[in-house]
Design an enzyme around this catalytic site. Structure first.
Site, mmCIF file in Angstrom:
data_model
loop_
_atom_site.group_PDB
_atom_site.id
_atom_site.type_symbol
_atom_site.label_atom_id
_atom_site.label_comp_id
_atom_site.label_asym_id
_atom_site.label_seq_id
_atom_site.Cartn_x
_atom_site.Cartn_y
_atom_site.Cartn_z
ATOM 1 N N ASN A 42 39.654 43.593 43.528
ATOM 2 C CA ASN A 42 39.280 42.384 42.804
ATOM 3 C C ASN A 42 40.236 42.169 41.631
ATOM 4 O O ASN A 42 40.720 43.115 41.007
ATOM 5 C CB ASN A 42 37.810 42.385 42.371
ATOM 6 C CG ASN A 42 37.353 43.619 41.634
ATOM 7 O OD1 ASN A 42 37.922 44.695 41.776
ATOM 8 N ND2 ASN A 42 36.323 43.475 40.843
ATOM 9 N N ILE A 43 40.507 40.893 41.388
ATOM 10 C CA ILE A 43 41.477 40.489 40.365
ATOM 11 C C ILE A 43 40.798 39.433 39.496
ATOM 12 O O ILE A 43 40.580 38.306 39.942
ATOM 13 C CB ILE A 43 42.761 39.927 41.021
ATOM 14 C CG1 ILE A 43 43.358 40.955 41.992
ATOM 15 C CG2 ILE A 43 43.775 39.532 39.946
ATOM 16 C CD1 ILE A 43 44.446 40.395 42.901
ATOM 17 N N GLU A 44 40.422 39.833 38.289
ATOM 18 C CA GLU A 44 39.664 38.929 37.416
ATOM 19 C C GLU A 44 40.581 38.050 36.577
ATOM 20 O O GLU A 44 41.808 38.221 36.567
ATOM 21 C CB GLU A 44 38.706 39.759 36.550
ATOM 22 C CG GLU A 44 37.716 40.512 37.422
ATOM 23 C CD GLU A 44 36.609 41.204 36.666
ATOM 24 O OE1 GLU A 44 36.745 41.413 35.445
ATOM 25 O OE2 GLU A 44 35.597 41.530 37.320
ATOM 26 N N CYS A 53 37.840 38.195 44.764
ATOM 27 C CA CYS A 53 37.188 39.441 45.195
ATOM 28 C C CYS A 53 38.152 40.295 46.011
ATOM 29 O O CYS A 53 39.109 39.795 46.620
ATOM 30 C CB CYS A 53 35.986 39.129 46.074
ATOM 31 S SG CYS A 53 34.585 38.413 45.211
ATOM 32 N N GLU A 55 37.650 41.745 48.868
ATOM 33 C CA GLU A 55 37.639 41.445 50.300
ATOM 34 C C GLU A 55 38.602 40.308 50.618
ATOM 35 O O GLU A 55 39.354 40.348 51.587
ATOM 36 C CB GLU A 55 36.231 41.040 50.748
ATOM 37 C CG GLU A 55 35.177 42.115 50.588
ATOM 38 C CD GLU A 55 34.484 42.093 49.227
ATOM 39 O OE1 GLU A 55 35.155 41.785 48.205
ATOM 40 O OE2 GLU A 55 33.290 42.398 49.183
ATOM 41 N N CYS A 86 30.119 39.431 48.679
ATOM 42 C CA CYS A 86 29.448 38.239 48.145
ATOM 43 C C CYS A 86 29.417 37.148 49.223
ATOM 44 O O CYS A 86 30.050 37.270 50.283
ATOM 45 C CB CYS A 86 30.170 37.740 46.889
ATOM 46 S SG CYS A 86 31.674 36.805 47.244
ATOM 47 N N CYS A 89 32.828 35.723 50.334
ATOM 48 C CA CYS A 89 33.586 36.677 51.162
ATOM 49 C C CYS A 89 32.972 36.801 52.551
ATOM 50 O O CYS A 89 33.691 36.969 53.538
ATOM 51 C CB CYS A 89 33.674 38.034 50.472
ATOM 52 S SG CYS A 89 34.753 37.989 49.018
HETATM 53 N N1 THU Z 1 33.380 41.438 43.542
HETATM 54 C C1 THU Z 1 34.159 41.767 44.603
HETATM 55 O O1 THU Z 1 35.357 42.061 44.444
HETATM 56 N N2 THU Z 1 33.590 41.752 45.834
HETATM 57 C C2 THU Z 1 32.289 41.445 46.070
HETATM 58 O O2 THU Z 1 31.905 41.243 47.208
HETATM 59 C C3 THU Z 1 31.362 41.372 44.950
HETATM 60 C C4 THU Z 1 32.000 40.998 43.658
HETATM 61 C C5 THU Z 1 33.973 41.471 42.194
HETATM 62 C C6 THU Z 1 34.205 40.130 41.574
HETATM 63 C C7 THU Z 1 34.217 40.484 40.105
HETATM 64 O O3 THU Z 1 35.515 40.902 39.756
HETATM 65 C C8 THU Z 1 33.281 41.670 39.999
HETATM 66 O O4 THU Z 1 33.138 42.176 41.310
HETATM 67 C C9 THU Z 1 31.931 41.346 39.425
HETATM 68 O O5 THU Z 1 31.352 40.268 40.079
#
Ligand code: THU
Length: 133
Positions: A42-44, A53, A55, A86, A89
């Site tokens: 994941n890359i915020e 996300c 995935e 999520c 995804c």
């Molecule tokens: N996140 C994912 O990378 N995959 C998921 O299926 C659930 C959420 C990440 C997004 C964000 O960076 C962090 O988790 C919190 O929501």
């Protein structure tokens, strides 16, 4: 199919997670139908909605390299529970997953995992088949 190897790749992918806002690190690894593996994290973003996300990072890496069919995806988030993909995804897995795509949810190591089908986690999915009608 080597589930443990794919979880190990997802754990490696998680090491690159960029999560200064949530500190919730996720890693993913996809296996394409022609045997290639792509990892993702994941890359915020300071603008939270721009976050990607793990995935989708992994799937988009595969697709952008010409691999449009995913046989399996392994996902690892927190250490002591399974992290499900999520909703967005799940929809992307529906787009690029094979008929029997395996969704492998891991935890802290390679030997503790469960495997789900797309129908289990996204029943009645809306897909390209609906558009073809
Ligand atoms: N996140 C994912 O990378 N995959 C998921 O299926 C659930 C959420 C990440 C997004 C964000 O960076 C962090 O988790 C919190 O929501």
């Amino acid at each position: 199919m080597d589930y443990k190897m794919l979880i190990s790749k997802a754990l490696q992918g998680r090491e690159n997670a960029y999560t200064p806002y949530s500190n919730f690190k996720v890693g993913a690894a996809v296996l394409t139908e022609d045997g290639k593996i792509y990892t993702g994290c994941n890359i915020e973003n300071a603008s939270y909605g721009a976050t990607n996300c793990a995935e989708r990072t992994a799937i988009f890496k595969a697709v952008s390299e010409g691999h449009r069919t995913i046989k399996a995806i392994a996902i690892v988030g927190i250490e002591d529970d399974y992290t499900y993909p999520c909703g967005i995804c799940r929809q992307v897995i529906a787009e690029f997953g094979s008929e029997d795509v395996k969704i492998i949810l891991g935890k802290r190591n390679e030997s503790d995992y469960i495997v789900k089908t797309l129908e289990e986690i996204l029943p009645g999915a809306f897909t390209k088949k609906d558009l073809d009608r």
